[in-house]
Design a protein around this motif. Structure first.
Motif, PDB file in Angstrom:
ATOM      1  N   GLY A   6      -6.394 -23.151  -1.103  1.00 33.33           N
ATOM      2  CA  GLY A   6      -6.220 -22.059  -2.059  1.00 33.33           C
ATOM      3  C   GLY A   6      -7.490 -21.365  -2.477  1.00 33.33           C
ATOM      4  O   GLY A   6      -7.438 -20.332  -3.124  1.00 33.33           O
ATOM      5  N   VAL A   7      -8.652 -21.894  -2.124  1.00 32.41           N
ATOM      6  CA  VAL A   7      -9.898 -21.276  -2.560  1.00 32.41           C
ATOM      7  C   VAL A   7     -10.779 -20.993  -1.353  1.00 32.41           C
ATOM      8  O   VAL A   7     -11.066 -21.872  -0.568  1.00 32.41           O
ATOM      9  CB  VAL A   7     -10.660 -22.175  -3.551  1.00 32.41           C
ATOM     10  N   LEU A  12      -9.097 -16.762  -5.008  1.00 32.18           N
ATOM     11  CA  LEU A  12      -7.869 -17.531  -5.104  1.00 32.18           C
ATOM     12  C   LEU A  12      -6.883 -17.046  -4.056  1.00 32.18           C
ATOM     13  O   LEU A  12      -6.688 -15.854  -3.876  1.00 32.18           O
ATOM     14  CB  LEU A  12      -7.259 -17.349  -6.497  1.00 32.18           C
TER      15      LEU A  12
END
Length: 53
Positions: A6-7, A12
């Motif tokens: 997710g990063v 994000l």
């Protein structure tokens, strides 16, 4: 450097479980579109709240 799920470089990445609109008619796609719109608006509001925007 590797980043967790997710990063990516301080960005994000969200994975929204949405129905695939491919091959569906307009009436079936409209709820998907509306769900995307609602999620984007909520995300913008969340970012604004975090950044004081």
């Amino acid at each position: 450097m590797r980043y967790g799920p997710g990063v990516v470089r301080d960005r994000l990445s969200l994975d929204w479980a949405l129905d695939d609109p491919a091959g569906k008619g307009v009436e079936a796609v409209r709820p998907i579109r509306d769900e995307i719109k609602a999620r984007v608006r909520a995300l913008i509001a969340e970012i604004d709240a975090q950044t004081g925007g």
